[in-house]
Design an enzyme around this catalytic site. Structure first.
Site, short mmCIF file in Angstrom:
data_model
loop_
_atom_site.label_atom_id
_atom_site.label_comp_id
_atom_site.label_asym_id
_atom_site.label_seq_id
_atom_site.Cartn_x
_atom_site.Cartn_y
_atom_site.Cartn_z
N ASP A 75 0.85 -1.20 0.00
CA ASP A 75 0.00 0.00 0.00
C ASP A 75 0.88 1.25 0.00
OD1 ASP A 75 -1.98 2.06 0.68
OD2 ASP A 75 -3.28 0.34 1.07
N SER A 95 -7.13 4.86 -1.20
CA SER A 95 -6.89 3.43 -1.36
C SER A 95 -8.16 2.64 -1.68
CB SER A 95 -6.28 2.84 -0.08
OG SER A 95 -4.98 3.33 0.11
N ASP A 139 -10.45 -2.41 6.21
CA ASP A 139 -9.76 -1.29 5.56
C ASP A 139 -9.85 -1.46 4.04
OD1 ASP A 139 -8.37 1.09 5.49
OD2 ASP A 139 -6.41 0.19 5.88
N GLU A 148 -1.57 -7.96 1.49
CA GLU A 148 -1.26 -6.52 1.56
C GLU A 148 -0.31 -6.15 2.69
OE1 GLU A 148 -4.07 -3.91 3.31
OE2 GLU A 148 -3.34 -2.13 2.25
N ASP A 166 2.08 2.41 3.57
CA ASP A 166 1.27 3.62 3.44
C ASP A 166 1.05 4.31 4.77
OD1 ASP A 166 -0.82 5.33 2.03
OD2 ASP A 166 -2.07 4.33 3.53
N ASP A 225 -1.24 0.58 -4.76
CA ASP A 225 -2.50 1.22 -5.12
C ASP A 225 -2.31 2.70 -5.45
OD1 ASP A 225 -1.78 1.58 -2.50
OD2 ASP A 225 -3.78 1.26 -1.68
N HIS A 226 -1.20 3.27 -4.97
CA HIS A 226 -0.89 4.70 -5.18
C HIS A 226 0.46 4.94 -4.54
CE1 HIS A 226 -1.38 5.46 -0.96
NE2 HIS A 226 -2.45 4.68 -1.00
N HIS A 252 -1.37 11.18 -0.18
CA HIS A 252 -1.02 10.38 -1.36
C HIS A 252 -0.51 11.28 -2.49
CE1 HIS A 252 -4.10 7.07 -0.02
NE2 HIS A 252 -3.14 7.28 0.85
#
Lengths: 663, 663
Positions: free
Chosen positions: B176, B225, B284, B439, B444, B489-490, B615
């Site tokens: 993440d 996310s 989450d 994950e 993140d 995811d980013h 992000h």
């Protein structure tokens, strides 16, 4: 910003204890008191020429003080292939034993020592064996014996033979300082999404193969552009500010052990044509490292002479000059303090049969059959944004390449230079093909200045050049024979994190209120750079923003900053200069009061003697298209880019019969 | 940080003029007054189920005011395949005409309007057609006709059929927030270079194929996310905070038009096993988006119920719960305010035959034949660094998953959970194979907190898990049948720009002097994290740093920050909290006086209501190994990750005969 020029007593970075990875080192590649250059873990293309230096250090004082500062002059060195019998270096390479050299250098053990001005002094005894090559693939062990019993060994690997040419031509684009983050931002500025789908894409987005390369230098994890370019061009990493050599500790920047570069190899083995194109001054690290062999990238004039006439102080691969050389940096060509021995290098190039172009009109008209020099301005090119959008900024410059006062007129862009280069190289290379390096230099230079718009404009110019190059190669019917590689030499820690409402930011007085102009996540919105505005035309066609100055702009930044202000949005009056000194002659930088006066203050994270941002650690992307493209997938070291290209060009030979074709 | 929960009157972001890309929008996917959801440019897997919503907006006031705020209730809509004859939606899909719905929502046109509290009010008329699918590849045009003459069209593309299963299993790792920059930094911390050559590498470095994917959401360039996970799992981008749906403007977060996800498809079509593993709480975004269909990621309890029991308010693909579900977040399982309808979800899962593990010992002992639930703590997992190095920090937590007071004991790591998941899924999937999402969530979460050491520790845990997974799949003799994809995811705008001498930094009083502890370029040196220190053992084996707390540490940062201090080096007493409010109940964040008290102050670049980093835009890397690996090279949209995996799993079918296998 260019890392600072170092004093003639070269070695500046060094160590607290002998065997570890410290910030300050006596000599980065030499944690022990005996040094082998090339050091342990180095790799070689079969047949690639190089020099070998040995140094024995005797620290006179400091934590490493040894042998009362007397360096062992009786050291010996051997080399063994595989598990074979070691031979003396002179015997193995059939050379005469070289003369012993001695010198002294100093360094500081840490910041406290630097501040206290208490240097550590080191006496050195050294020998250098010049112009050797290893032809047989496999492992070699080099051993330095010194101080009656101490040993430093270096394990070397000669890569497999690569004798077959799989690509006729290679075009190697370098976006200086270009990261994936910047490519993403450039796409956002120039291409439009509809409900999450881009309606057009970067040329880079269409490359079939992507890889990542590690940019760190041989002895530090943050590189400059000299040694990273050198790694890409030679398969040998070096030290910050060095190129085409392993940096030794001697004071002479031109006596360090050299390694042969891709264009030296290509010219010697196949007699192909080669060229360099850059929006930097031609003596800048990225273009000049193709031919440069120097501990110091700042020896500009001499490096231009090396490009034209080859290495002149030692016997080395013959260099008769590039077939194409297009860029800025008239200072090293105009006779005077910037040129080598004060000579007129326009005349020196002309003597060797070059056409000389000082503007775009002359460039277009130049013959495709002659070697071509094009020098279009002093210093670096003005950036794409000033050349194409805020053209009035050009008039403020004093950069005429002819030496006349006033600004350079009729500048070509990276695209015009690159396409002309291909015409000349295709003509001159003939059946032997060509190698072209084309650099978008100011992605890096403008990222240093925190001028994100100008950096991204130059990235888009690079992308547009790549698009046009593919088209050109198609027209010439040589696309299928040409490997195109696009990469960078290092990164900057740049990213976009939201949008900023410039109207709101400018309407607020308080710095904290100004920050509330930034929209993150759901408030980042979509790119307004791609939205046509009635009455506004930038005439820059597709693949560039329709509007460089929208109300909602990208909010971007990086972790490494001098003191500065942020206001986001483009500076229409010219490139940023974020920090300034307050006291004349001081190197203590503060917020530049003239830069973004409407912005909010961000105090810096860098040492206060840094006026700009700095390079970063990140792996940089590699894009490949054409023969050998699949070799460029995955993750690898920057030197592997050289080996992959060299393999594709068939430059790894097991005999020396191809040597000195160029002579 | 999680983007903030929005009020029930949903739409908050909107526009200045109707047809452009602004930060503030009425409804991001709907620049006109008529909305088609899924909107223009969307793509579909053949046979993938989805809902279609039409909305007609009547802005009552503001710059878009229209028709006195009366929404046209007589709108009609059609769909046409290729250039064919348009049919009404009901006819085309053989559905009854749905009931008309109406509601009102409000938004602000810009920051000035938000500040002045002058919302724009919009009345809406809408219809939704539920559970349809398009089976024939090609182009479709959907047209909404409204206000007697206005038209909004959407061009949809159904991707080619993909009926053949090329990989039996897929393991999809998500780091993440993980970027290439972070991977480079993690390598520097855990692996040693000798003269520029890494002596060992990350597992990721050995993947043969690398690609880049674009993470932006459907209507903003910075994603959260939820919608980015949803894009990866469904091939449909969504809006910040939404998953498994196209966000509409209605107040109900559970009535938005849904799209079928990869695990729903896989279960329905092949009856394979599937699982999710995460170091986040299971509700989450990243784990829950595999099954979640909600406008709001914050509907945690309901989303866990959806994971177990499927969508319950409408007819939809049957969901009988994951075969494996391992993570944190006991709050949604313990009966009480955090769980759906206050129910005991340990009991609910047990009723459906799940083994329930609340610690690592139970996890190891759990049967590989039964469905397996493992909930190992409340909230997110403590990070790898606290679980493995600074273990005393665990005792401070009140996170026992059984609901007892005190800290969770005997926690598994990501590796233990993932390897056990493979055992269960391999057993339960049998000939039908499995899909596993694993994950590393706190890359993140700790980047948000500017706690770079903790983020990179969790990245290294992910890498170690990937290494062990490859080994495990080899042992089970299914490596060749398994596609392994690793992506993110980013990103966050993180990079390393030098080293910092913590001894020097701590010795200085003045903030500007402290900054001079940072070494850039030649002073960055080498990583000291890989240098063993006598008497120090972290017992973390290879592939992790030997020393987390050296004198010379990485100097790193990002452009998006709240006010904070920087001192570099690890926080031994627990995760950072860089900014804090001064006034109780205020959302105005300043430097947290308790965080890095020895550091220098860096004032923020983010809105002052942000307590953490945010992000960023950058494309994120994709690594692939196994069947179909070559499909993952180059650059593409995040939704393409779904289509590539779906193609490899044979999930694109041209008939509905495979429907509802799971029922």
């Amino acid at each position: 910003m260019l890392p600072k020029l170092r004093s003639a007593v070269v070695c500046l970075t060094a160590s607290l204890s002998i065997a570890s990875g410290q910030t300050f080192r006596r000599l980065g590649t030499c944690p022990e008191l005996g040094c082998v250059l090339p050091p342990d873990q180095q790799e070689f293309l079969p047949g690639q020429q190089f020099d070998i230096r040995f140094e024995v250090h005797a620290p006179k004082n400091g934590s490493e003080a040894f042998n009362n500062g007397v360096a062992d002059e009786k050291f010996t060195a051997t080399i063994a292939k595989g598990g074979g019998r070691p031979k003396s270096i002179a015997d193995f390479f059939k050379l005469k034993e070289p003369t012993l050299e001695t010198w002294t250098f100093s360094w500081h053990e840490d910041l406290f020592a630097q501040e206290a001005k208490t240097p550590s002094i080191v006496n050195v005894a050294s020998k250098i064996y010049r112009r050797v090559a290893l032809y047989e693939p496999g492992e070699y062990t080099v051993t330095l014996n010194y101080y009656s019993g101490k040993k430093t060994t270096a394990q070397w690997t000669v890569r497999p033979l690569a004798t077959k040419k799989k690509a006729k031509n290679v075009v190697f684009f370098i976006g200086d300082g270009m990261t994936t983050n910047m490519i993403t931002a450039a796409r956002l500025l120039a291409h439009k999404t509809v409900n999450g789908k881009y309606q057009s894409l970067l040329a880079l987005d269409k490359f079939p193969v992507v890889g990542h390369q590690m940019s760190h230098s041989i002895d530090t994890f943050i590189t400059d552009s000299a040694n990273s370019a050198s790694a890409l061009y030679s398969g040998h990493k070096s030290t910050v500010n060095a190129m085409g050599v392993y940096a030794d500790s001697s004071p002479d920047p031109f006596d360090d052990p050299k390694v042969e570069t891709i264009v030296e190899l290509l010219k010697r083995i196949w007699g192909s044509a080669w060229g360099a194109v850059s929006t930097a001054f031609l003596a800048d690290a990225t273009p000049i490292a193709l031919t440069g062999h120097s501990r110091s990238r700042y020896t500009y004039g001499a490096l231009i002479d090396q490009a034209l006439n080859g290495v002149s102080n030692y016997s080395w691969t013959k260099m008769d000059g590039p077939d194409v050389y297009f860029g800025g940096g008239a200072e090293q060509f105009l006779p005077g303090s910037g040129s080598y021995q004060g000579k007129d290098y326009y005349a020196e190039f002309a003597k060797k049969g070059y056409s000389i172009s000082l503007n775009n009109t002359a460039l277009s008209a130049a013959s495709n059959r002659d070697k071509a020099l094009g020098v279009f301005c002093r210093s670096n090119f003005p950036v794409w944004l000033d050349r194409n959008i805020f053209k009035e900024n050009l008039d403020k410059l004093n950069n005429d390449p002819s030496g006349a006062k006033g600004s350079a007129k009729d500048l070509p862009g990276l695209k015009e230079m690159t396409l002309k280069a291909i015409d000349v190289l295709h003509t001159r290379g003939g059946q032997q093909g060509f190698f072209l390096m084309s650099e978008a230099a100011s992605i890096d230079k403008q990222m240093h200045a925190l001028d994100y718009d100008r950096a991204l404009g130059d990235l888009l110019e690079l992308d547009d050049t790549i698009r046009a190059t593919i088209e050109k190669l198609k027209q010439l019917r040589i696309l299928d024979d040409t490997l195109i590689v696009v990469s960078a030499d290092h990164g900057h820690g740049f990213d976009v994190f939201g949008s900023a409402d410039t109207k709101y930011l400018n309407a607020k007085e308080d710095d904290r209120d100004k920050r509330n102009a930034v929209g993150v996540y759901e408030n980042s919105g979509l790119s307004q750079y791609v939205v046509a505005q009635p009455g506004v035309s930038y005439n820059t066609g597709p693949n560039f923003p329709l509007n460089w100055d929208p109300r909602y702009v990208i909010a971007a930044g990086m972790g490494a900053n001098p003191d500065h202000r942020e206001a986001y949005g483009v500076d229409k009056t010219g490139p940023r200069s974020p920090a300034a000194t307050i006291v004349n002659g001081s190197s203590d930088y503060y917020v530049n009061p003239k830069d973004k006066p409407n912005g909010f203050v961000v105090n810096g994270t860098l040492p206060t003697d840094q006026s700009q941002g700095v390079h970063s650690l990140t792996d940089v992307p590699v894009y490949a298209l054409g023969p050998c493209q699949d070799a460029f997938g995955g993750t690898y070291n920057n030197i592997d880019v050289f080996y992959k290209i060299a393999d594709c060009l068939g430059l790894g030979h097991g005999t020396n019969k191809t040597e000195d074709r160029g002579k």
